[in-house]
Scaffold this motif. Structure first.
Motif, PDB file in Angstrom:
ATOM      1  N   SER A 151      40.597   8.224  37.224  1.00  0.00           N
ATOM      2  CA  SER A 151      41.243   6.909  37.198  1.00  0.00           C
ATOM      3  C   SER A 151      40.500   5.905  36.328  1.00  0.00           C
ATOM      4  O   SER A 151      41.076   4.911  35.898  1.00  0.00           O
ATOM      5  CB  SER A 151      41.360   6.333  38.617  1.00  0.00           C
ATOM      6  OG  SER A 151      42.225   7.111  39.395  1.00  0.00           O
ATOM      7  N   ILE A 152      39.224   6.162  36.046  1.00  0.00           N
ATOM      8  CA  ILE A 152      38.423   5.188  35.296  1.00  0.00           C
ATOM      9  C   ILE A 152      37.774   5.775  34.043  1.00  0.00           C
ATOM     10  O   ILE A 152      37.052   5.089  33.345  1.00  0.00           O
ATOM     11  CB  ILE A 152      37.336   4.557  36.213  1.00  0.00           C
ATOM     12  CG1 ILE A 152      36.482   5.610  36.941  1.00  0.00           C
ATOM     13  CG2 ILE A 152      37.967   3.654  37.230  1.00  0.00           C
ATOM     14  CD1 ILE A 152      35.266   6.002  36.205  1.00  0.00           C
TER      15      ILE A 152
ATOM     16  N   ASP B 218      49.099  12.207  43.165  1.00  0.00           N
ATOM     17  CA  ASP B 218      48.453  13.425  42.696  1.00  0.00           C
ATOM     18  C   ASP B 218      47.880  13.145  41.304  1.00  0.00           C
ATOM     19  O   ASP B 218      48.236  12.166  40.649  1.00  0.00           O
ATOM     20  CB  ASP B 218      49.437  14.602  42.680  1.00  0.00           C
ATOM     21  CG  ASP B 218      50.604  14.358  41.746  1.00  0.00           C
ATOM     22  OD1 ASP B 218      50.434  14.518  40.520  1.00  0.00           O
ATOM     23  OD2 ASP B 218      51.697  13.990  42.233  1.00  0.00           O
ATOM     24  N   VAL B 219      46.976  13.995  40.866  1.00  0.00           N
ATOM     25  CA  VAL B 219      46.242  13.765  39.618  1.00  0.00           C
ATOM     26  C   VAL B 219      47.191  13.647  38.424  1.00  0.00           C
ATOM     27  O   VAL B 219      47.006  12.783  37.567  1.00  0.00           O
ATOM     28  CB  VAL B 219      45.194  14.878  39.396  1.00  0.00           C
ATOM     29  CG1 VAL B 219      44.512  14.727  38.049  1.00  0.00           C
ATOM     30  CG2 VAL B 219      44.156  14.863  40.513  1.00  0.00           C
TER      31      VAL B 219
ATOM     32  N   ARG C 142      32.987  15.038  42.621  1.00  0.00           N
ATOM     33  CA  ARG C 142      34.463  14.943  42.520  1.00  0.00           C
ATOM     34  C   ARG C 142      35.024  16.190  41.840  1.00  0.00           C
ATOM     35  O   ARG C 142      36.069  16.684  42.232  1.00  0.00           O
ATOM     36  CB  ARG C 142      34.881  13.677  41.754  1.00  0.00           C
ATOM     37  CG  ARG C 142      34.510  12.405  42.446  1.00  0.00           C
ATOM     38  CD  ARG C 142      35.261  12.229  43.735  1.00  0.00           C
ATOM     39  NE  ARG C 142      34.732  11.081  44.444  1.00  0.00           N
ATOM     40  CZ  ARG C 142      34.936  10.834  45.713  1.00  0.00           C
ATOM     41  NH1 ARG C 142      35.677  11.634  46.430  1.00  0.00           N
ATOM     42  NH2 ARG C 142      34.404   9.783  46.274  1.00  0.00           N
ATOM     43  N   GLN C 143      34.335  16.680  40.820  1.00  0.00           N
ATOM     44  CA  GLN C 143      34.802  17.894  40.149  1.00  0.00           C
ATOM     45  C   GLN C 143      34.760  19.076  41.109  1.00  0.00           C
ATOM     46  O   GLN C 143      35.683  19.893  41.136  1.00  0.00           O
ATOM     47  CB  GLN C 143      33.961  18.197  38.915  1.00  0.00           C
ATOM     48  CG  GLN C 143      34.249  17.256  37.764  1.00  0.00           C
ATOM     49  CD  GLN C 143      33.302  17.443  36.597  1.00  0.00           C
ATOM     50  OE1 GLN C 143      32.199  17.962  36.734  1.00  0.00           O
ATOM     51  NE2 GLN C 143      33.739  17.015  35.421  1.00  0.00           N
ATOM     52  N   ALA C 144      33.730  19.165  41.910  1.00  0.00           N
ATOM     53  CA  ALA C 144      33.621  20.251  42.879  1.00  0.00           C
ATOM     54  C   ALA C 144      34.731  20.164  43.923  1.00  0.00           C
ATOM     55  O   ALA C 144      35.318  21.186  44.308  1.00  0.00           O
ATOM     56  CB  ALA C 144      32.257  20.210  43.566  1.00  0.00           C
ATOM     57  N   MET C 145      35.056  18.940  44.345  1.00  0.00           N
ATOM     58  CA  MET C 145      36.139  18.745  45.321  1.00  0.00           C
ATOM     59  C   MET C 145      37.488  19.151  44.728  1.00  0.00           C
ATOM     60  O   MET C 145      38.299  19.796  45.393  1.00  0.00           O
ATOM     61  CB  MET C 145      36.183  17.300  45.795  1.00  0.00           C
ATOM     62  CG  MET C 145      35.046  16.928  46.732  1.00  0.00           C
ATOM     63  SD  MET C 145      34.966  15.167  47.142  1.00  0.00           S
ATOM     64  CE  MET C 145      36.645  14.774  47.553  1.00  0.00           C
ATOM     65  N   GLU C 146      37.734  18.762  43.472  1.00  0.00           N
ATOM     66  CA  GLU C 146      38.999  19.100  42.823  1.00  0.00           C
ATOM     67  C   GLU C 146      39.129  20.603  42.603  1.00  0.00           C
ATOM     68  O   GLU C 146      40.214  21.151  42.727  1.00  0.00           O
ATOM     69  CB  GLU C 146      39.137  18.330  41.504  1.00  0.00           C
ATOM     70  CG  GLU C 146      39.358  16.843  41.696  1.00  0.00           C
ATOM     71  CD  GLU C 146      39.360  16.065  40.399  1.00  0.00           C
ATOM     72  OE1 GLU C 146      39.413  16.679  39.302  1.00  0.00           O
ATOM     73  OE2 GLU C 146      39.300  14.818  40.477  1.00  0.00           O
ATOM     74  N   GLU C 147      38.024  21.251  42.253  1.00  0.00           N
ATOM     75  CA  GLU C 147      38.062  22.696  42.047  1.00  0.00           C
ATOM     76  C   GLU C 147      38.301  23.451  43.354  1.00  0.00           C
ATOM     77  O   GLU C 147      38.948  24.481  43.383  1.00  0.00           O
ATOM     78  CB  GLU C 147      36.766  23.168  41.393  1.00  0.00           C
ATOM     79  CG  GLU C 147      36.644  22.725  39.948  1.00  0.00           C
ATOM     80  CD  GLU C 147      35.268  22.980  39.359  1.00  0.00           C
ATOM     81  OE1 GLU C 147      34.411  23.580  40.050  1.00  0.00           O
ATOM     82  OE2 GLU C 147      35.041  22.559  38.212  1.00  0.00           O
ATOM     83  N   ALA C 148      37.786  22.919  44.454  1.00  0.00           N
ATOM     84  CA  ALA C 148      37.952  23.543  45.761  1.00  0.00           C
ATOM     85  C   ALA C 148      39.374  23.371  46.288  1.00  0.00           C
ATOM     86  O   ALA C 148      39.854  24.197  47.077  1.00  0.00           O
ATOM     87  CB  ALA C 148      36.960  22.953  46.758  1.00  0.00           C
ATOM     88  N   ALA C 149      40.047  22.327  45.833  1.00  0.00           N
ATOM     89  CA  ALA C 149      41.412  22.038  46.322  1.00  0.00           C
ATOM     90  C   ALA C 149      42.442  22.876  45.675  1.00  0.00           C
ATOM     91  O   ALA C 149      42.652  23.801  45.277  1.00  0.00           O
ATOM     92  CB  ALA C 149      41.776  20.583  46.060  1.00  0.00           C
TER      93      ALA C 149
ATOM     94  N   ARG D   3      48.835   5.809  34.514  1.00  0.00           N
ATOM     95  CA  ARG D   3      47.815   5.126  33.721  1.00  0.00           C
ATOM     96  C   ARG D   3      48.162   5.130  32.233  1.00  0.00           C
ATOM     97  O   ARG D   3      47.997   4.123  31.553  1.00  0.00           O
ATOM     98  CB  ARG D   3      46.435   5.726  33.969  1.00  0.00           C
ATOM     99  CG  ARG D   3      45.868   5.317  35.324  1.00  0.00           C
ATOM    100  CD  ARG D   3      44.484   5.849  35.613  1.00  0.00           C
ATOM    101  NE  ARG D   3      44.476   7.306  35.739  1.00  0.00           N
ATOM    102  CZ  ARG D   3      44.035   8.150  34.805  1.00  0.00           C
ATOM    103  NH1 ARG D   3      43.546   7.701  33.682  1.00  0.00           N
ATOM    104  NH2 ARG D   3      44.082   9.448  34.996  1.00  0.00           N
ATOM    105  N   ALA D   4      48.695   6.242  31.730  1.00  0.00           N
ATOM    106  CA  ALA D   4      49.079   6.309  30.309  1.00  0.00           C
ATOM    107  C   ALA D   4      50.237   5.355  30.018  1.00  0.00           C
ATOM    108  O   ALA D   4      50.232   4.662  28.996  1.00  0.00           O
ATOM    109  CB  ALA D   4      49.459   7.740  29.940  1.00  0.00           C
TER     110      ALA D   4
END
Length: 167
Positions: free
Chosen positions: A122-123, A93-94, A160-167, A101-102
């Motif tokens: 991730s990048i 998950d995000v 990707r932002q639109a996908m994350e907001e929809a989820a 990563r941190a």
């Protein structure tokens, strides 16, 4: 080279034996450190025998996200000069992705780290991002530079932002 593929494979054995593929001489403390960095310490400690808990062929007795975190820990145990994470954060998950990563930054600071990713988060802090479109390089630069200069990257970020907001 420490390699973590998108679909990591774990072998029959224990958590410890799988991590020691990265370095057969790694101490238990080194294994626990790698597990902590990979955000896998909590679920491994919750297993009945900790790092001596069994892993079945293919790692099917752990979830996809757990398998990825164990594979990340295995790569970190190797203390490689080059790490290749091939969409290795996709099952996380995000929030877990961000924590991994941190935690990895200080551990991998003297290594070359290559991240193949579909998730922009991730990048986003990469020193250099290479944008591919149908196998061709269409942009290189930092996240900020690409937002200014690469329409394909902008399209990826916005989708990707639109996908994350929809989820």
């Amino acid at each position: 080279i420490g390699l973590v593929p998108q679909r990591p494979y774990l072998s029959t054995g224990t958590v410890a034996s799988n991590l020691r593929y990265g370095d057969p001489d790694a101490t238990d403390d080194e294994l626990w450190h790698a597990l902590r960095v990979a955000q896998a310490e909590d679920f491994v400690r919750a297993m009945p025998d900790g790092i001596q808990s069994p892993i079945v062929q293919g790692g099917t007795n752990v979830s996809g996200g757990q398998r990825q975190r164990l594979a990340i820990a295995r790569a970190l145990v190797s203390k490689a000069d080059v790490y290749l994470f091939d969409d290795a954060f996709s099952a996380l998950d995000v929030a877990t992705d961000a924590r991994v990563r941190a935690a990895m930054r200080p551990v991998t600071r003297d290594a070359v780290v290559i991240v193949v990713a579909q998730r922009v988060s991730s990048i986003i802090h990469a020193d250099q991002v290479v944008v591919l479109d149908d196998g061709a390089v269409v942009g290189t630069g930092t996240h900020a530079e690409l937002l200014e200069s690469c329409p394909t990257y902008v399209e990826i970020v916005e989708s990707r932002q639109a996908m994350e907001e929809a989820a």
